[in-house]
Design a protein around this motif. Sequence first.
Motif, PDB file in Angstrom:
ATOM      1  N   ARG A   1       0.837  -1.213   0.000  1.00 16.44           N
ATOM      2  CA  ARG A   1       0.000   0.000   0.000  1.00 16.44           C
ATOM      3  C   ARG A   1       0.873   1.265   0.000  1.00 16.44           C
ATOM      4  NH1 ARG A   1      -5.088   1.889   2.616  1.00 16.44           N
ATOM      5  NH2 ARG A   1      -5.303   3.974   1.689  1.00 16.44           N
TER       6      ARG A   1
ATOM      7  N   GLU B   1       0.638   4.156  -2.791  1.00 15.07           N
ATOM      8  CA  GLU B   1       0.389   5.569  -2.459  1.00 15.07           C
ATOM      9  C   GLU B   1       1.533   6.462  -2.926  1.00 15.07           C
ATOM     10  OE1 GLU B   1      -2.354   6.767  -1.547  1.00 15.07           O
ATOM     11  OE2 GLU B   1      -3.486   5.124  -0.634  1.00 15.07           O
TER      12      GLU B   1
ATOM     13  N   TRP C   1      -5.184   3.129   8.626  1.00 12.67           N
ATOM     14  CA  TRP C   1      -4.234   3.801   7.736  1.00 12.67           C
ATOM     15  C   TRP C   1      -4.363   5.305   7.957  1.00 12.67           C
ATOM     16  CZ3 TRP C   1      -0.871   1.043   4.801  1.00 12.67           C
ATOM     17  CH2 TRP C   1      -1.161  -0.317   4.612  1.00 12.67           C
TER      18      TRP C   1
END
Lengths: 180, 387
Positions: free
Chosen positions: A51, A55, A90
């Motif tokens: 992730r 990102e 997150w």
Amino acid sequence: MTISNKQMTKEMIEKTVTSLSREDVIGNKVITSKWEPKLQYAWDNGPAIGRYLAELKNGKLIAKKCRKCNRIMIPPRMFCELCWRPTDEWVYVKDSGTVNTFVISHVDWKAGRLDIKGGVRPFTPAVIEIDGASEGMGILHMIDEIDPQKIKIGMKVKAIWKKPAEREGAITDILYFKPR
Amino acid sequence: MSHRRVAVVGAGMTKFVRFAKETPGELAYQAGKMALESCEMDISQIDSVSIGSAPDAFDGFHMKGEMLAEPSGGWRKPVMRNYVGGGTGVMSIIHGWQHVASGLFDTCLVVCEEKMSSAFPHPAGAFLTIFDHTTEQPIKPTLLWIFAIEMNRFMHVHGYKKEEIALVAVKNKKNALDHPAAQLGAEITVKDVLNSEIMAWPVNRLDVSPTSDGAVAIVLAAEHIARRVTEKPVWVDGVGWTLDSAYWCTRDLYYPDYVEVAARKAYEMAGIKEPSKEIHIAEPYDPFTYKELHHLEGLMLCPRGGSVKMLLDGVTQRNGNLPVCPSGGLLGVGNPISAAGLMKVAEIFWQLRGEAGKRQVPGNPKCGVAQAWGDLMQVGTVVVMRN
Ligand SMILES: [Zn+2]
């Protein structure tokens, strides 16, 4: 019963090793066998760093929070190494931060010398504490667009990104950090 | 905790050099043989073998422990190899200590070997793969950077100056002139250090230990054997080791907490309450100049931020109140990674027996500490020894 008291002498030590020179080895003055490995690896990065990379491709930095110790951690991780429990939500953090410590390097990763006299800028890697993450949470990255001698601990910096089309989901999607 | 008393009864080492013609196994054999001869023991009297050796990447050969087992006298014996970066040398005696202290074995030969010279163009390249492959390796870090990064932080927090820290190199390289196995003994000045090539500021060339080939071995024995073998056993009275987080960018690098944690365990076992008074001689890990000071603080041999004063006051000189790295350390004797750590243990052994020759510190030291450090700035390994 033996009572020993045999002290190490220069003569004993000298006999242990045959000291060669670099030329002996590189120039094959002693017989050497050589191997140059060309191994390749494809590293899966798991859900947390996966992730993080996705990102980075979006031009964002993401962290993960542990509700037990309340740390917002970057790089993100699936479990908190201090509490040893799964991490929770997150959290997007900023692409700016503070220089915690830095180096003015005249060598590359193989200890090869950079041509500093020829005008090559020294590498200036730093630990950068990321804004929005918990205090002291740093990442390793480069600093640029500043005279290396003028870099200071405590200096505020911001990320300079690759153009969106050029990003590939890697830490190098940030080209470097520069003073802000 | 109940365990048996364990002593070091013998030690041996090869000369440390930049390029050895001998193979890793031949180096290990030389050191092991010298260690056994020093206490007039035979390999048949050795029950187990503890081997330390740093990354296989240096040799380009996997299963280095297996390669070193026979040269280390381990044929058909219980052999164990460990690797915790620069902490390996002291970790190896700790493993050996466990073998004997537990009662499982009466004797253990501890052998640490490193041959760094096989890797080209420079063994430093082999360190790239200790960094996280995704978040750090793409930045192409070198090991020098993390030392420079740590040194800068250490200097910043305490206000230490490079010219002060350089005195460590002056002291250790001078001490090494008296070590028969030393690679880099020299008379140098602070100016020489400051004027030497900048590697990665704040680290200059003379702030750094060399790459080296070499091996060191010691013999461990349970008390009933030790007393038969020698009149001068050196007791391993305390051991401690710990690993800090691999997220090294998240720790404040100015202080090595992990060394303190390991030291506290070792001191507790040895019954030491005031380390700076009860320890007479120290061999902290000094791959870089500042590291000696950093580790003295972690070992609680001075207050945090007090190590430079100790250095400037001459306390850490060989004839000072607390001689530090009387061997010459990694900066002077050399740094074949794992072997360098065990060299420090061997030095404490020789010093506590009064057998250190020209290096002997005055005042009949009774208690010494050896410490090593490694991995991603996260390993502390500590051993306390008494005569
Ligand atoms: Zn937590």
